[in-house]
Design a protein around this motif. Structure first.
Motif, short mmCIF file in Angstrom:
data_model
loop_
_atom_site.label_atom_id
_atom_site.label_comp_id
_atom_site.label_asym_id
_atom_site.label_seq_id
_atom_site.Cartn_x
_atom_site.Cartn_y
_atom_site.Cartn_z
N ILE A 208 29.88 59.48 6.32
CA ILE A 208 28.73 59.03 5.54
C ILE A 208 28.74 57.51 5.39
O ILE A 208 27.71 56.84 5.58
CB ILE A 208 28.74 59.70 4.15
CG1 ILE A 208 28.47 61.20 4.29
CG2 ILE A 208 27.69 59.07 3.24
CD1 ILE A 208 28.66 61.98 3.01
N ALA A 209 29.90 56.95 5.08
CA ALA A 209 30.00 55.49 4.93
C ALA A 209 29.68 54.78 6.23
O ALA A 209 28.97 53.76 6.24
CB ALA A 209 31.41 55.12 4.46
N ILE B 267 25.89 54.92 6.84
CA ILE B 267 25.15 54.06 5.90
C ILE B 267 25.29 52.58 6.29
O ILE B 267 24.30 51.84 6.33
CB ILE B 267 25.63 54.28 4.46
CG1 ILE B 267 25.18 55.67 3.97
CG2 ILE B 267 25.11 53.20 3.53
CD1 ILE B 267 25.72 56.05 2.61
N ILE C 161 23.30 51.88 9.59
CA ILE C 161 21.85 51.88 9.38
C ILE C 161 21.41 50.66 8.57
O ILE C 161 20.40 50.01 8.87
CB ILE C 161 21.42 53.18 8.66
CG1 ILE C 161 21.64 54.38 9.60
CG2 ILE C 161 19.95 53.12 8.24
CD1 ILE C 161 21.46 55.72 8.92
N PHE C 162 22.19 50.31 7.55
CA PHE C 162 21.84 49.16 6.69
C PHE C 162 21.78 47.87 7.50
O PHE C 162 20.80 47.12 7.42
CB PHE C 162 22.88 49.04 5.57
CG PHE C 162 22.69 47.82 4.71
CD1 PHE C 162 21.70 47.78 3.73
CD2 PHE C 162 23.51 46.70 4.88
CE1 PHE C 162 21.53 46.64 2.95
CE2 PHE C 162 23.34 45.57 4.10
CZ PHE C 162 22.35 45.54 3.12
#
Length: 291
Positions: free
Chosen positions: A19-20, A23, A26-27
């Motif tokens: 998940i990290a 994220i 994508i960020f």
């Protein structure tokens, strides 16, 4: 070939890391800064950029790298199930730190301040995981394609090769550093394989991550590796002999064998668990933790 039961059941640390990684990637992709994430000589020796060091552990610099990288991270959750979340956290930390140190050493030797020589992403962890994958995960099936022999492990190797060559020299270097880090861990340098984080750390990841996807409804979410109820290992051995109405299916046995358990233990665990793969995995992991 799969990594055992689907989803992140018994793999909360892997789930949090995936998940990290998604994220962060994508960020920085949305902000158009993915191409600036790679490490260079200037980032380390011309003024230390700590944020780049941290981000380089998680964020991939392109979408293809993200796809193959997350697939491999997801598959390698099998090792968290094998050794437990507490020890797997040590493996992650050791792989990341050692591979970063090796990358810094490589940058110091190459001394090219104008080029990002190392691509961003958890290459250290991913390629360190290929070491136990090679030595500890058995081949369960063989097949031929155009007279070329492949195993069920071949697809994982091909995904790793694609990731290794995704940015050519910039990705080969961190890949090699990751393999070296995994080799040092396997050699048990400083008795690192005996180290583990306290129980509450793994419990934190279990609560922190999103609900597990693909877990069977009857599988309790708290029953993760390292947090399963503890009772004497001899009880586990004794319950293996419990009768079952049906012989375990071959695909269920193959799933447990692909995780790394021997065939006879896998069959006995399935007999006791009434052919529930998740429950059988928990039984085997619990028995392993008492050895």
């Amino acid at each position: 070939m799969n990594g055992g039961p689907s989803g992140f059941n018994n793999a909360p640390v892997t789930r949090a890391f995936v998940i990290a990684s998604a994220i962060f990637t994508i960020f920085f992709g949305i902000r158009g800064r993915s191409s600036k994430l790679g490490l260079s000589y200037q980032d380390i020796f011309g003024g230390l950029h700590v944020w780049k060091l941290i981000v380089s552990v998680f964020a991939f610099s392109s979408t293809p790298e993200l796809v193959f990288g997350l697939y491999l991270l997801y598959y390698f959750r099998v090792f968290e199930r094998q050794i437990g979340s507490n020890k797997y956290l040590v493996f992650i930390l050791f792989s990341v730190v050692v591979s970063l140190l090796l990358e810094v050493l490589a940058l110091a030797l190459l001394r090219d301040p104008m080029v990002n020589l190392i691509t961003s992403g958890p290459y250290g962890l991913i390629f360190a995981s290929f070491v136990p994958f090679y030595f500890d995960i058995p081949v369960s099936t063989w097949f031929r394609v155009f007279r070329v022999r492949f195993s069920d492990k071949s697809f994982v190797y091909l995904a790793g090769l694609q990731l290794l060559l995704s940015a050519w020299k910039r990705s080969i270097l961190p890949g090699i550093c990751g393999i070296l880090a995994g080799s040092l861990y396997r050699m048990n340098i400083f008795c690192i394989r005996k180290a583990k984080f306290p129980e509450f750390v793994a419990s934190f990841f279990s609560r922190f991550s999103l609900p597990s996807m693909g877990s069977s409804p009857g599988a309790p979410s708290r029953n993760v590796v390292g947090t399963v109820p503890s009772y004497p290992g001899r009880h586990v051995e004794r319950t293996y002999s419990a009768p079952s109405a049906a012989e375990p299916p071959e695909d269920a046995i193959a799933t447990l064998v692909s995780i790394g358990f021997d065939r006879n233990s896998a069959r006995q665990a399935l007999v006791h668990a009434r052919n529930d793969v998740n429950a059988a995995t928990n039984i085997l992991l619990e028995a392993q933790s008492h050895n």
